[in-house]
Design a protein around this motif. Structure first.
Motif, short mmCIF file in Angstrom:
data_model
loop_
_atom_site.label_atom_id
_atom_site.label_comp_id
_atom_site.label_asym_id
_atom_site.label_seq_id
_atom_site.Cartn_x
_atom_site.Cartn_y
_atom_site.Cartn_z
N ARG A 1 -25.28 62.45 -9.62
CA ARG A 1 -26.33 62.23 -9.56
C ARG A 1 -26.56 62.98 -8.72
NH1 ARG A 1 -24.30 57.58 -8.45
NH2 ARG A 1 -24.93 55.72 -9.44
N PRO A 2 -28.52 63.63 -9.98
CA PRO A 2 -29.05 65.29 -9.09
C PRO A 2 -29.23 65.51 -7.61
CG PRO A 2 -29.97 64.17 -11.19
CD PRO A 2 -28.90 63.55 -10.41
N LEU A 3 -28.80 66.84 -7.22
CA LEU A 3 -29.15 66.26 -5.32
C LEU A 3 -30.01 67.75 -5.63
CD1 LEU A 3 -25.58 66.38 -4.54
CD2 LEU A 3 -27.16 64.93 -3.39
N VAL A 4 -30.94 67.99 -4.65
CA VAL A 4 -31.96 68.97 -3.83
C VAL A 4 -32.09 69.29 -2.73
CG1 VAL A 4 -34.82 69.62 -5.11
CG2 VAL A 4 -33.27 67.85 -6.43
N ASP A 5 -32.66 70.26 -2.37
CA ASP A 5 -32.00 70.95 -0.89
C ASP A 5 -33.08 71.00 -0.14
OD1 ASP A 5 -31.32 72.57 1.26
OD2 ASP A 5 -32.23 73.84 -0.46
N PHE A 6 -33.64 70.04 0.64
CA PHE A 6 -34.87 70.01 1.16
C PHE A 6 -34.50 70.68 2.42
CE2 PHE A 6 -38.00 66.70 -1.13
CZ PHE A 6 -37.70 67.79 -1.89
N SER A 7 -33.61 71.34 3.42
CA SER A 7 -33.34 71.85 3.92
C SER A 7 -34.51 72.63 4.94
CB SER A 7 -31.93 72.08 3.98
OG SER A 7 -32.02 73.16 3.96
N LEU A 8 -34.98 73.73 4.51
CA LEU A 8 -35.72 74.59 4.36
C LEU A 8 -36.22 74.58 6.31
CD1 LEU A 8 -36.11 78.03 5.02
CD2 LEU A 8 -38.03 77.43 3.44
N ARG A 9 -37.18 73.68 5.67
CA ARG A 9 -38.29 73.69 6.76
C ARG A 9 -37.67 72.79 8.65
NH1 ARG A 9 -41.89 69.24 6.22
NH2 ARG A 9 -40.48 68.51 5.15
N ARG A 10 -36.02 71.95 8.47
CA ARG A 10 -35.74 71.78 9.17
C ARG A 10 -34.11 73.21 10.17
NH1 ARG A 10 -37.23 66.89 10.29
NH2 ARG A 10 -39.23 66.46 8.88
N THR A 11 -33.82 73.47 9.57
CA THR A 11 -32.89 75.01 9.71
C THR A 11 -32.80 75.15 10.92
OG1 THR A 11 -33.84 76.50 8.03
CG2 THR A 11 -31.78 74.46 6.99
N HIS A 12 -32.15 75.87 11.28
CA HIS A 12 -31.84 76.54 12.40
C HIS A 12 -32.08 78.13 11.95
CE1 HIS A 12 -30.40 73.07 14.72
NE2 HIS A 12 -29.26 73.53 14.16
N GLY A 13 -33.64 78.30 11.36
CA GLY A 13 -34.22 79.29 11.80
C GLY A 13 -33.94 80.49 9.68
N PRO A 14 -35.03 80.35 9.06
CA PRO A 14 -34.99 80.58 8.24
C PRO A 14 -34.18 81.36 6.27
CG PRO A 14 -37.03 81.84 9.14
CD PRO A 14 -36.23 81.53 9.64
N GLN A 15 -32.85 82.59 7.69
CA GLN A 15 -31.81 82.48 7.06
C GLN A 15 -30.87 81.69 6.85
OE1 GLN A 15 -28.96 85.07 9.29
NE2 GLN A 15 -28.71 86.34 7.54
N ALA A 16 -30.57 80.83 8.16
CA ALA A 16 -29.87 79.89 7.50
C ALA A 16 -30.63 78.16 6.66
CB ALA A 16 -30.07 78.62 8.90
N GLY A 17 -31.37 79.03 6.16
CA GLY A 17 -32.31 77.91 5.00
C GLY A 17 -32.32 78.61 4.16
N PHE A 18 -31.59 79.49 4.15
CA PHE A 18 -31.47 80.70 2.91
C PHE A 18 -30.30 80.11 2.11
CE2 PHE A 18 -29.93 83.73 0.27
CZ PHE A 18 -31.11 84.34 -0.82
N GLN A 19 -28.90 80.40 3.41
CA GLN A 19 -28.13 80.28 3.13
C GLN A 19 -28.19 78.15 2.50
OE1 GLN A 19 -26.15 80.63 6.95
NE2 GLN A 19 -26.20 82.87 5.93
N ALA A 20 -27.96 77.63 3.42
CA ALA A 20 -28.19 76.02 2.37
C ALA A 20 -28.18 76.04 0.88
CB ALA A 20 -29.04 75.42 3.51
N ALA A 21 -30.25 76.82 0.65
CA ALA A 21 -30.26 76.84 -0.64
C ALA A 21 -28.87 77.21 -1.45
CB ALA A 21 -31.72 77.54 -0.57
N ARG A 22 -28.29 78.53 -1.13
CA ARG A 22 -27.29 79.24 -1.74
C ARG A 22 -26.01 77.68 -2.07
NH1 ARG A 22 -22.68 81.70 -0.64
NH2 ARG A 22 -22.04 83.56 -1.61
N LEU A 23 -25.84 77.62 -0.71
CA LEU A 23 -24.28 76.46 -0.63
C LEU A 23 -24.09 75.40 -1.54
CD1 LEU A 23 -23.54 77.30 2.62
CD2 LEU A 23 -22.87 78.24 0.95
#
Length: 454
Positions: A147-169
């Motif tokens: 089933r498809p998964l969507v990354d919604f993590s940006l607002r809760r990651t430890h900073g914008p760079q971590a959010g960018f990395q989470a999307a990439r990963l």
């Protein structure tokens, strides 16, 4: 000031001493995870590409020297030896997307001692964080069962760079989309977004909110239906969706409550309204454990949106990783500290179908059918190939995941494969340990014992 100052201070103090003492011989450091975190049957190697970008541009400029001098309370002239220092070494690494286990080097750096030491902190930071998040995201892929998964993590990651990395990963392991606009545009990932509860609350009623959203957005829309009463919200959304005839792609989103029960009721309401193609998206504190429970319960959820728990790898947010010297000027070295013994020498990891990985020495020849995992990715401070693409990393991940035993892929109580040492590495480790223990006995100094091995 450059990224060269993104380092722990002791890297600088050691590098200064190495330069002062003329210790600029080739040093090899191995970066590895000692043990997998609890609840993990495998890790997904990640973070190599940003690490190589850092090494490629590494150079200590005058502003960096001033920064170092300021924190050391020393005049800049005391640190002049650092000025202009660049990374001109070699790197061998396991490519991103490969599945790895405890004890296996993700990366080995061979460079002049000061340079190899100075880059430790940045490399550990990149590879540890990204391998941690990629591994968590990979388990969500397993739990979702296609089933498809969507990354919604940006607002809760430890900073914008971590959010960018989470999307990439997430994209690396197969997520379908991300809510992160910057990551979507920079990496070519599909962007996905719906609406917040505040949007619904801003209008006099849910129906007015839904209709206003439709007037602004001509394509498929997704309505958040649980701001007030979920069943009524679904019923209202169904009425609006039936009227607008937007075709496939429309959806409703459930963000709280008993998602399995609510999804069942929502599906029934949508089907009765003649909307079998309208999808149900679930979000709200989801990770692999919650997704696994929902899938096993038969919840009619079409898409899972994961955020906080995945973006910070909530249940296992760090790796017990190390960057250890294993060879200096041709001399294998090792650490004997209790519970933190390291294996000496430059290494290779050999993977054989259906068997445990073998950690051996770099010069060893692989046995029949064994695949060496560490590849030269940088030579003389320059990449040996063009930057890796996400698609390539994803293909490696899928291939390794399919070959992984079911026991290691399990969401609950997984059983990781444990690599073994080759006979050559075992012999080197044992011999060097004996020599070191002899050298440090009372009455002897290390200089009285010959530590060089052949």
């Amino acid at each position: 000031m450059s990224d060269a100052t993104t380092t722990d201070l002791y890297e600088v103090t050691m590098a200064m001493s190495y330069l002062q003492e003329g210790m600029c011989g080739p040093a090899t450091f191995s970066l590895f995870v000692r043990d997998l975190p609890p609840g993990r049957g495998f890790l997904v190697s990640a973070g190599l590409e940003p690490a190589l970008d850092f090494l490629t541009g590494y150079r200590i400029e005058r502003e960096d020297v001033k920064e170092f001098a300021e924190v050391l309370h020393r005049p800049p002239r005391d640190l002049e030896q650092l000025l202009g220092l660049e990374f001109d070494g070699d790197v061998r690494a396991i490519p991103e997307g490969r599945i790895v286990f405890g004890g296996e080097p993700l990366l080995e750096v061979t460079a002049r001692m000061p340079q190899a030491q100075l880059v430790e902190t940045y490399l550990l930071s990149q590879l540890c964080h990204q391998t941690t998040v990629a591994s968590k995201a990979a388990r969500c892929v397993l739990a979702a069962g296609g089933r498809p998964l969507v990354d919604f993590s940006l607002r809760r990651t430890h900073g914008p760079q971590a959010g960018f990395q989470a999307a990439r990963l997430g994209a690396l392991v197969g997520f379908a989309a991300t809510s992160n606009v910057a990551a979507a545009t920079a990496l070519g990932i599909t962007a996905s977004g719906t609406m917040a509860h505040s949007y619904i609350e801003a209008f006099p009623s849910e129906e007015e909110a839904f209709r206003a959203f439709v007037r602004t957005h001509p394509g498929p829309v997704t309505f958040l239906v649980d701001t007030y009463d979920t069943d009524r919200g679904v019923t209202t959304a169904a009425r609006v969706l039936r009227e607008i005839h937007r075709g496939p792609g429309c959806a409703i989103r459930l963000d709280s409550g008993d998602l399995a029960e609510l999804a069942q009721r929502a599906r029934k309401i949508l089907d009765v309204a003649g909307l079998p193609d309208v999808r149900i998206i679930a979000s709200g504190g989801l990770d692999e454990y919650a997704i696994d429970d929902l899938v096993r319960a038969g919840a009619p959820i079409d898409v899972y949106a994961v955020g906080t728990r995945v973006g910070v790898a909530a249940d296992a947010p760090f790796l017990d990783a190390a960057y250890k010297l294993v060879e200096y000027s041709g001399r294998p070295v090792m650490k004997l500290s209790s519970a933190k013994v390291t294996a000496p020498g430059r290494k290779q990891v050999f993977r054989r179908p259906g068997q445990a990985d073998v950690i051996g020495l770099r010069g060893e020849k692989p046995s029949d059918g064994a695949e060496p995992l560490l590849h030269t990715v940088m030579r003389g401070g320059h990449r040996t190939d063009s930057p890796d693409r996400l698609a390539g990393a994803h293909e490696r991940f899928i291939r390794d995941l399919e070959a992984l035993p079911a026991s290691a892929r399990a969401i609950s109580a997984p059983e990781p494969l444990r690599p073994v040492m080759s006979q050559s590495l075992e012999t080197l480790t044992s011999d060097l340990r004996k020599r070191l223990e002899t050298a440090i006995r009372p009455g002897k100094t290390p200089g009285q014992a010959e530590l060089r091995t052949t």
